[in-house]
Design a protein around this motif. Structure first.
Motif, short mmCIF file in Angstrom:
data_model
loop_
_atom_site.label_atom_id
_atom_site.label_comp_id
_atom_site.label_asym_id
_atom_site.label_seq_id
_atom_site.Cartn_x
_atom_site.Cartn_y
_atom_site.Cartn_z
N CYS A 1 48.06 26.73 42.40
CA CYS A 1 47.62 27.93 43.12
C CYS A 1 48.59 29.09 42.90
O CYS A 1 48.19 30.22 42.68
N MET A 2 49.90 28.80 42.95
CA MET A 2 50.89 29.84 42.75
C MET A 2 50.77 30.45 41.36
O MET A 2 50.74 31.68 41.21
N ILE A 3 50.65 29.63 40.34
CA ILE A 3 50.52 30.12 38.97
C ILE A 3 49.23 30.92 38.82
O ILE A 3 49.22 32.01 38.24
N PHE A 4 48.13 30.39 39.34
CA PHE A 4 46.84 31.08 39.21
C PHE A 4 46.86 32.44 39.90
O PHE A 4 46.42 33.44 39.33
N THR A 5 47.32 32.49 41.15
CA THR A 5 47.34 33.78 41.86
C THR A 5 48.34 34.74 41.22
O THR A 5 48.11 35.95 41.23
N TRP A 6 49.42 34.23 40.67
CA TRP A 6 50.40 35.07 39.99
C TRP A 6 49.76 35.72 38.76
O TRP A 6 49.93 36.92 38.52
N GLY B 1 49.14 39.39 39.77
CA GLY B 1 50.43 39.94 39.38
C GLY B 1 51.58 39.48 40.24
O GLY B 1 52.73 39.83 39.99
N LYS B 2 51.29 38.72 41.27
CA LYS B 2 52.33 38.15 42.13
C LYS B 2 51.75 36.93 42.83
O LYS B 2 50.54 36.86 43.07
N PRO B 3 52.58 35.96 43.14
CA PRO B 3 52.05 34.78 43.84
C PRO B 3 51.64 35.14 45.27
O PRO B 3 52.28 35.96 45.92
N ASP B 4 50.56 34.54 45.73
CA ASP B 4 50.05 34.78 47.09
C ASP B 4 50.56 33.65 47.98
O ASP B 4 50.07 32.52 47.92
N VAL B 5 51.54 33.96 48.82
CA VAL B 5 52.19 32.94 49.63
C VAL B 5 51.22 32.27 50.61
O VAL B 5 51.20 31.04 50.73
N SER B 6 50.41 33.04 51.29
CA SER B 6 49.49 32.44 52.26
C SER B 6 48.45 31.55 51.56
O SER B 6 48.07 30.50 52.09
N MET B 7 48.00 31.96 50.38
CA MET B 7 47.06 31.13 49.63
C MET B 7 47.74 29.85 49.16
O MET B 7 47.13 28.77 49.16
N CYS B 8 49.01 29.94 48.79
CA CYS B 8 49.75 28.75 48.36
C CYS B 8 49.94 27.76 49.52
O CYS B 8 49.90 26.55 49.33
N VAL C 1 41.27 28.69 46.23
CA VAL C 1 41.22 30.11 45.85
C VAL C 1 39.77 30.55 45.65
O VAL C 1 39.35 31.58 46.20
N PHE C 2 39.02 29.77 44.88
CA PHE C 2 37.62 30.13 44.65
C PHE C 2 36.77 29.98 45.90
O PHE C 2 35.82 30.73 46.10
N GLY C 3 37.13 29.03 46.76
CA GLY C 3 36.41 28.86 48.02
C GLY C 3 36.57 30.04 48.95
O GLY C 3 35.60 30.51 49.55
#
Length: 126
Positions: A27-32, A36-43, A78-80
């Motif tokens: 998730c961190m890699i995908f959102t990054w 352009g930056k990792p999404d902490v709450s999504m991670c 993420v997709f959900g």
């Protein structure tokens, strides 16, 4: 899952550690890459999603299966969230449906897909 031996307990500990770890990193890699930056709450939600997804198959899968289960969970959350927010217009501010419902379904399918041993009469596989 009820562990009946130390080896089975160790296997359950291993799978329930690997899946959320992989889900978080994926998730961190995908959102990054996507934002352009990792999404902490999504991670953080991905960590929970990895735990939800591995709950059903934790005693019948191995480390390789838990890696795949976690990777799918990390992307599925993420997709959900995107599907619920932008396509279905469902108000789910913390992503609970994507974490629990969607990954619960994924974890249920994962029992059949990644079962590698006969466990408590649940499956006859590989």
């Amino acid at each position: 899952a009820a562990a009946t031996s130390i080896d089975q307990l160790g296997s359950i500990f291993l799978t329930t550690t690997i899946s959320p770890a992989v889900a978080t990193v994926v998730c961190m890699i995908f959102t990054w890459l996507k934002y352009g930056k990792p999404d902490v709450s999504m991670c953080l939600n991905a960590s929970l999603a990895g735990l939800v997804a591995i709950t059903a198959p934790c005693d019948v899968t191995d480390a390789a299966g838990s890696i795949v289960i976690g990777a799918v969970a990390g992307l599925l959350v993420v997709f959900g969230v995107w599907l619920l927010d932008y396509k279905l217009h469902v108000d789910d501010p913390v992503g609970a449906v994507a974490v629990h419902f969607m990954n619960g379904i994924w974890g249920t399918f994962a029992v059949g897909l990644f079962c590698y041993k006969h466990s408590s009469g649940l499956c006859n596989c590989r």
